[in-house]
Design an enzyme around this catalytic site. Structure first.
Site, mmCIF file in Angstrom:
data_model
loop_
_atom_site.group_PDB
_atom_site.id
_atom_site.type_symbol
_atom_site.label_atom_id
_atom_site.label_comp_id
_atom_site.label_asym_id
_atom_site.label_seq_id
_atom_site.Cartn_x
_atom_site.Cartn_y
_atom_site.Cartn_z
ATOM 1 N N SER A 163 21.977 72.272 39.074
ATOM 2 C CA SER A 163 21.419 71.580 40.229
ATOM 3 C C SER A 163 21.575 72.437 41.491
ATOM 4 C CB SER A 163 22.088 70.203 40.368
ATOM 5 O OG SER A 163 21.453 69.411 41.342
ATOM 6 N N ASP A 291 12.124 64.537 37.091
ATOM 7 C CA ASP A 291 12.993 65.107 38.122
ATOM 8 C C ASP A 291 12.112 65.666 39.236
ATOM 9 O OD1 ASP A 291 14.834 66.572 39.621
ATOM 10 O OD2 ASP A 291 15.641 67.686 37.933
ATOM 11 N N HIS A 321 16.955 64.262 36.102
ATOM 12 C CA HIS A 321 17.995 65.106 36.667
ATOM 13 C C HIS A 321 19.361 64.512 36.317
ATOM 14 C CE1 HIS A 321 19.116 68.323 39.421
ATOM 15 N NE2 HIS A 321 20.033 67.536 39.946
#
Length: 348
Positions: A163, A291, A321
């Site tokens: 991320s 996402d 995500h």
């Protein structure tokens, strides 16, 4: 299953996990980011996540705490033998997270690839905005390049991150390519942030609610990471080394990654905006289909390939995500098994 679970999340194990969260909280948590209210309270809530724990070592992977001149690190070492080390940055939107929040993912990554994973407890925004976290990851890579006190083979290094940590890893790979950081053999980018939030991307338009990360949440994280006042000051200083966004007017300086692009965005905060990616380390990129970040991951993979960089790109359908940090699921393990051969080749 709960109706609160986004219909595009079709992976059974992931959907079941989110349904359990929905039953407990009444909605799918998108963090404190989508709520209205005081930023200080929201950041405190994010940093107090009770699910962030250090797992016990087992017969597969051991963990070793160390530090680089006060920068806390944790090395995950496969017990059956290892080759190469990935310097790893955790997720958390640059504002939350520590060595515990990606502990399970680091263990799984080490086990799948046979590489060591050196996780970095980098400084967080907004107290320490861009580029503090990136500079800490750079410090850790230099520590590894010096052998990390005998724990690491300095000739076999890569970077990795999840991320926001994937963003730091991609930016550090650009530094390495430009000779401004130690050399690396690969970059492993797991559901990474690679560009500034862009409402024109379909994945941003499609993923706005009922998800662990939403478009609104990503914009909030971005604002906390970048200090607008500092960037305003930098724009007058670094104009000579600004780098154009792909598709904009030429005139950028390849490798001048400390500069700003034509929109005033630092290249090292948005690696996608580098004018040239040729010569970058081979990349393994994972995206979740559900996402806001999905499109930029695929676009970055395409740009690397077009620049002659070896890339393995995996877009996992039916997952959002954070799926890689949910309790162990087939989706996580299958994705890591898919990219593992490329990591092993990089360290061969």
């Amino acid at each position: 299953m709960s109706d609160a679970v986004h219909p595009a999340i079709t992976d059974p194990a992931v959907r079941a996990h989110l349904a359990r969260l929905s039953a407990q909280a009444g909605t799918i948590p998108s963090g404190a980011t989508d709520a209205e209210g005081d930023d200080t309270a929201r950041i405190a809530e994010l940093r107090a996540n009770p699910s962030w724990v250090r797992l016990p070592d087992d017969e597969v992977v051991e963990s070793i705490d160390t530090d680089a001149d006060g920068l806390a690190l944790r090395l995950y070492r496969p017990r059956a033998g290892h080759r190469g080390t990935l310097v790893f940055a955790h997720g958390g939107g640059w504002v939350a997270g520590d060595l515990d929040n990606n502990d399970a993912l680091c263990r799984a990554l080490a086990a799948a690839t046979g590489a060591q994973v050196l996780s970095v407890d980098y400084r967080l925004a907004p107290e320490h905005p861009f580029p503090a976290g990136l500079d800490d990851l750079d410090r850790a890579l230099r520590f590894a390049a010096d052998g990390a006190g005998g724990l690491v083979d300095p000739a076999l290094l890569g970077v990795a991150g999840h991320s926001a940590g994937g963003n730091l890893a991609a930016a550090l790979a650009l530094r390495s390519r430009a000779g401004r950081a130690p050399g690396i053999r690969c970059q492993v980018l797991l559901c990474p942030v690679l560009d500034a939030p862009d409402a024109n991307r379909p994945s941003y338009r499609a993923h706005t609610e009922n998800l662990p990360l939403t478009a609104k949440g990503m914009r909030w994280y971005w604002e906390k990471y970048l200090d607008a006042d500092a960037l305003g000051a930098q724009s007058g200083v670094d104009a000579a080394v600004s780098v154009s966004r792909p598709g904009s007017a030429p005139g950028g300086v390849p490798g001048a990654t400390l500069g700003l692009d034509a929109d005033g965005i630092p290249i090292e905060a948005a690696p996608f905006r580098a004018a040239d990616l040729a010569g970058s380390a081979p990349a393994m990129i994972v995206a979740a289909a559900v996402d806001p970040l999905s499109d930029e991951a695929g676009e970055y993979a395409d740009r690397l390939l077009a620049s002659g960089v070896p890339v393995q790109f995996v877009r996992r359908v039916g997952v959002p995500h954070l799926f890689l940090v949910f309790p162990s699921t087939p989706a996580r393990d299958e994705v890591l098994a898919e990219i593992a051969p490329a990591v092993r080749r990089a360290f061969a």
